[in-house]
Design an enzyme around this catalytic site. Structure first.
Site, PDB file in Angstrom:
ATOM      1  N   LEU A  75     -28.337 -14.026  15.634  1.00 15.68           N
ATOM      2  CA  LEU A  75     -29.050 -14.736  14.802  1.00 15.68           C
ATOM      3  C   LEU A  75     -29.901 -13.773  13.883  1.00 15.68           C
ATOM      4  CD1 LEU A  75     -30.328 -17.556  14.028  1.00 15.68           C
ATOM      5  CD2 LEU A  75     -32.029 -17.247  15.453  1.00 15.68           C
TER       6      LEU A  75
ATOM      7  N   PRO B 155     -30.555  -7.851   9.341  1.00 16.16           N
ATOM      8  CA  PRO B 155     -31.406  -6.645   8.954  1.00 16.16           C
ATOM      9  C   PRO B 155     -32.667  -7.356   8.011  1.00 16.16           C
ATOM     10  CG  PRO B 155     -29.123  -6.086   8.515  1.00 16.16           C
ATOM     11  CD  PRO B 155     -29.175  -7.653   8.912  1.00 16.16           C
TER      12      PRO B 155
ATOM     13  N   TRP C  81     -29.864  -6.148  15.777  1.00 14.58           N
ATOM     14  CA  TRP C  81     -30.723  -6.038  17.149  1.00 14.58           C
ATOM     15  C   TRP C  81     -29.944  -7.008  18.094  1.00 14.58           C
ATOM     16  CZ3 TRP C  81     -33.497  -2.134  16.742  1.00 14.58           C
ATOM     17  CH2 TRP C  81     -34.087  -1.611  15.532  1.00 14.58           C
TER      18      TRP C  81
ATOM     19  N   GLU D 187     -37.441 -13.054  20.356  1.00 13.14           N
ATOM     20  CA  GLU D 187     -37.801 -14.580  20.813  1.00 13.14           C
ATOM     21  C   GLU D 187     -39.008 -14.903  20.025  1.00 13.14           C
ATOM     22  OE1 GLU D 187     -35.262 -15.826  22.817  1.00 13.14           O
ATOM     23  OE2 GLU D 187     -34.367 -13.900  23.472  1.00 13.14           O
TER      24      GLU D 187
ATOM     25  N   PHE E 281     -47.732 -20.643   8.122  1.00 19.24           N
ATOM     26  CA  PHE E 281     -46.466 -19.824   8.180  1.00 19.24           C
ATOM     27  C   PHE E 281     -46.120 -19.231   7.077  1.00 19.24           C
ATOM     28  CE2 PHE E 281     -45.744 -22.230  12.133  1.00 19.24           C
ATOM     29  CZ  PHE E 281     -44.919 -21.353  12.962  1.00 19.24           C
TER      30      PHE E 281
HETATM   31  C1  LIG Z   1     -34.389  -4.642  22.011  1.00 15.07           C
HETATM   32  C2  LIG Z   1     -34.272  -6.068  21.067  1.00 15.07           C
HETATM   33  C3  LIG Z   1     -33.204  -6.925  21.162  1.00 15.07           C
HETATM   34  C4  LIG Z   1     -33.156  -7.971  20.594  1.00 15.07           C
HETATM   35  N1  LIG Z   1     -32.130  -9.081  20.663  1.00 15.07           N
HETATM   36  C5  LIG Z   1     -31.669  -9.752  19.862  1.00 15.07           C
HETATM   37  C6  LIG Z   1     -30.509 -10.855  20.153  1.00 15.07           C
HETATM   38  O1  LIG Z   1     -30.040 -10.660  21.193  1.00 15.07           O
HETATM   39  N2  LIG Z   1     -30.236 -11.707  19.083  1.00 15.07           N
HETATM   40  C7  LIG Z   1     -30.949 -11.857  17.917  1.00 15.07           C
HETATM   41  O2  LIG Z   1     -30.654 -12.605  17.063  1.00 15.07           O
HETATM   42  N3  LIG Z   1     -32.065 -11.031  17.818  1.00 15.07           N
HETATM   43  C8  LIG Z   1     -32.447 -10.121  18.763  1.00 15.07           C
HETATM   44  N4  LIG Z   1     -33.580  -9.372  18.499  1.00 15.07           N
HETATM   45  C9  LIG Z   1     -34.110  -9.458  17.273  1.00 15.07           C
HETATM   46  C10 LIG Z   1     -35.504 -10.096  17.455  1.00 15.07           C
HETATM   47  O3  LIG Z   1     -35.434 -11.570  17.744  1.00 15.07           O
HETATM   48  C11 LIG Z   1     -36.285  -9.774  16.275  1.00 15.07           C
HETATM   49  O4  LIG Z   1     -36.812  -8.523  15.998  1.00 15.07           O
HETATM   50  C12 LIG Z   1     -37.783 -10.665  15.880  1.00 15.07           C
HETATM   51  O5  LIG Z   1     -37.551 -12.051  15.722  1.00 15.07           O
HETATM   52  C13 LIG Z   1     -38.508 -10.290  14.858  1.00 15.07           C
HETATM   53  O6  LIG Z   1     -37.986 -10.042  13.746  1.00 15.07           O
HETATM   54  P1  LIG Z   1     -37.976  -8.652  12.825  1.00 15.07           P
HETATM   55  O7  LIG Z   1     -37.867  -7.489  13.719  1.00 15.07           O
HETATM   56  O8  LIG Z   1     -37.275  -8.659  11.580  1.00 15.07           O
HETATM   57  O9  LIG Z   1     -39.667  -8.649  12.399  1.00 15.07           O
HETATM   58  P2  LIG Z   1     -40.334  -9.516  11.201  1.00 15.07           P
HETATM   59  O10 LIG Z   1     -39.805 -10.838  11.159  1.00 15.07           O
HETATM   60  O11 LIG Z   1     -39.818  -8.625   9.794  1.00 15.07           O
HETATM   61  O12 LIG Z   1     -41.778  -9.120  11.365  1.00 15.07           O
HETATM   62  C14 LIG Z   1     -42.762  -8.128  11.158  1.00 15.07           C
HETATM   63  C15 LIG Z   1     -44.000  -8.197  11.288  1.00 15.07           C
HETATM   64  O13 LIG Z   1     -44.605  -9.458  10.571  1.00 15.07           O
HETATM   65  C16 LIG Z   1     -45.151 -10.211  11.219  1.00 15.07           C
HETATM   66  N5  LIG Z   1     -45.039 -11.662  10.515  1.00 15.07           N
HETATM   67  C17 LIG Z   1     -43.573 -12.174  10.070  1.00 15.07           C
HETATM   68  N6  LIG Z   1     -44.223 -13.178   9.496  1.00 15.07           N
HETATM   69  C18 LIG Z   1     -45.297 -13.662   9.658  1.00 15.07           C
HETATM   70  C19 LIG Z   1     -46.069 -14.691   9.280  1.00 15.07           C
HETATM   71  N7  LIG Z   1     -45.718 -15.709   8.722  1.00 15.07           N
HETATM   72  N8  LIG Z   1     -47.469 -14.513   9.411  1.00 15.07           N
HETATM   73  C20 LIG Z   1     -47.878 -13.355  10.064  1.00 15.07           C
HETATM   74  N9  LIG Z   1     -47.136 -12.616  10.475  1.00 15.07           N
HETATM   75  C21 LIG Z   1     -45.866 -12.537  10.319  1.00 15.07           C
HETATM   76  C22 LIG Z   1     -44.260 -10.164  12.393  1.00 15.07           C
HETATM   77  O14 LIG Z   1     -44.931 -10.923  13.603  1.00 15.07           O
HETATM   78  C23 LIG Z   1     -44.304  -9.001  12.701  1.00 15.07           C
HETATM   79  O15 LIG Z   1     -45.358  -8.361  13.391  1.00 15.07           O
HETATM   80  C24 LIG Z   1     -33.863  -8.344  19.487  1.00 15.07           C
HETATM   81  C25 LIG Z   1     -34.910  -7.329  19.070  1.00 15.07           C
HETATM   82  C26 LIG Z   1     -34.945  -6.245  19.759  1.00 15.07           C
HETATM   83  C27 LIG Z   1     -36.185  -5.225  19.424  1.00 15.07           C
END
Ligand SMILES: Cc1cc2nc3c(=O)[nH]c(=O)nc-3n(C[C@H](O)[C@H](O)[C@H](O)COP(=O)(O)OP(=O)(O)OC[C@H]3O[C@@H](n4cnc5c(N)ncnc54)[C@H](O)[C@@H]3O)c2cc1C
Length: 396
Positions: free
Chosen positions: A143, A146, A174, A375, A395
């Site tokens: 899902l 980048p 990820w 998640e 949001f």
């Molecule tokens: C080891 C690992 C395994 C994973 N496995 C999977 C998988 O199997 N499948 C999959 O699809 N994904 C997977 N993920 C991805 C994971 O679900 C995402 O990293 C997560 O959803 C957060 O997205 P992002 O890293 O792009 O952070 P961003 O969305 O870019 O967030 C960065 C920061 O901004 C904050 N933020 C964002 N929006 C808001 C808002 N509206 N208000 C306040 N703060 C906000 C966030 O809370 C965070 O602190 C995995 C991640 C890791 C690290």
């Protein structure tokens, strides 16, 4: 009061006797998974974490399949059809070893298999679910991208129709188990909204690249998926999927496992700290005898037990068909934060030893950084709870 009627002193490992309310079948599942974890996983996990990979993911998948935990909460197709609390207990016992190992089981059962079970055709279910339940086939769930994490509605991966085929282009990031999967459940934007697709990983145009240099969840394989003109037959579409609500419902299932798993990681850190405090001597006595150590232990006991009760209550609501996604948000938000507090306190209590892989505490502590992020980050769950109690979405 006779001795017979005097309440028993609390068990330090289960202070509020949370497990005393489990049914015999649930307790049996807990004991079976715990024994498996002690025998097959715990002796190796520090080595796997240090190596930054799972050396034999197929062997591990078959072992989990033999144990019966892959898709154990699903009905039919070789799945065990266990109750929500039983599934939660399995997650708790696995994450008490390592969050990466619970993630393996969650991604296979609650993300990939659940998506096929909920949204797949009969043919798709029959083709994949029995093999996945047995651990003969590994699935992943794509899902995140980048540039699209917390806001999956902004995804750029597209699926377009070409005659009776679908053609997929995009990048997923990820993705747990991406480079060892046989099938990827890929979510893509179409003219009819977001839909799910089953992509066999040997399809031309599909590449998975392992992500290295992680400092968290090292005993887990994480990958980038690249889809370049991936041509799929029409029946690769998950016919029941429609809109972003479909992948989000899968995430809700996996988050339920995290609610329990975090309670397991917290318990493991507290247990290690209690043992260490009893045997480590400074200033002429065990550090367990210092008031400041006892305060840390008391805080840990509180967090561990509150997390356990939260998990159990959400599990019972789920079994009664009364579990709303906001209940799960609260559980994920609260239990992961509790586990992080316990892990940090346990690490400090271990002094210098606490920074090594000889003890489990810092491994759990850094793993929980991932658990707090995937998640739905802690901020996103805070916003979900905020919306639930105020009625105002914040949001954007
Ligand atoms: C080891 C690992 C395994 C994973 N496995 C999977 C998988 O199997 N499948 C999959 O699809 N994904 C997977 N993920 C991805 C994971 O679900 C995402 O990293 C997560 O959803 C957060 O997205 P992002 O890293 O792009 O952070 P961003 O969305 O870019 O967030 C960065 C920061 O901004 C904050 N933020 C964002 N929006 C808001 C808002 N509206 N208000 C306040 N703060 C906000 C966030 O809370 C965070 O602190 C995995 C991640 C890791 C690290």
């Amino acid at each position: 009061m006779s001795d017979q009627h005097r309440p028993q002193a609390p068990d330090p490992q289960d202070f509020l006797a949370v497990d005393s309310t489990l049914s015999a079948e649930e307790a049996d599942i807990r004991d079976t998974v715990r024994a498996f974890a002690d025998r097959e996983l715990r002796p190796h996990v520090a080595e796997w974490f240090e190596a930054g990979t799972l050396p034999d993911p197929r062997g591990l998948a078959r072992a989990f399949g033999g144990l019966g935990v892959l898709g154990m909460h699903l009905q039919g197709y070789g799945c065990a059809g266990a109750g929500a609390v039983s599934y939660g207990l399995a997650c708790r016992e696995l994450e008490a070893v390592d969050s990466g190992l619970r993630s393996f089981v969650s991604v296979q059962g609650s993300l990939a298999m659940f998506a096929i079970h909920r949204f797949g055709s009969e043919e798709q279910k029959a083709a994949w679910l029995p093999r996945m339940a047995a651990g003969e086939a590994i699935g992943c769930f794509g899902l995140t991208e980048p540039d699209s994490g917390s806001d999956p509605g902004s995804m750029r991966t597209r699926a377009r129709r070409d005659g009776s085929d679908w053609v997929l282009d995009g990048t997923k990031m990820w993705i747990t188990n991406g480079s060892v999967a046989d099938v990827a459940v890929v979510w893509a934007a179409t003219d009819e909204g977001v839909r799910g697709f089953l992509v066999p990983t040997d399809t031309p145009g599909f590449t998975a690249n392992t992500i290295h240099r992680k400092l968290s969840l090292r005993a887990s394989i994480t990958s980038e998926l690249v889809l370049e003109g991936v041509r799929l037959p029409g029946d690769a579409l998950l016919p029941g999927s429609s809109g972003l609500g479909s992948p989000l419902s899968c995430l809700n299932e996996a988050r339920f496992g995290i609610v329990w798993g975090a309670a397991g990681a917290a318990r493991a850190c507290y247990s290690a700290a209690l043992d260490y405090a009893a045997t480590r001597e400074q200033f002429g006595g065990p550090i367990a005898g210092f008031q400041l150590t006892q305060r840390k232990l008391a805080d840990m006991v509180l967090d561990v037990n509150q997390a356990g009760l939260t998990a159990l209550q959400i599990g019972r609501l789920k079994e009664a068909g009364a579990c709303h996604r906001n209940h799960i948000s609260l559980g994920k938000f609260g239990n992961v934060a509790a586990a992080q507090r316990v892990a940090r306190a346990a690490r400090s209590l271990h002094g210098a030893n606490g920074i090594t892989l000889e003890y489990p505490v810092m491994r759990h502590m850094v793993n929980l950084e991932t658990v707090a992020t995937y998640e739905g980050t802690e901020e996103i769950h805070a916003l979900s709870i905020g919306q639930a109690v105020t009625g105002i979405p914040a949001f954007r």
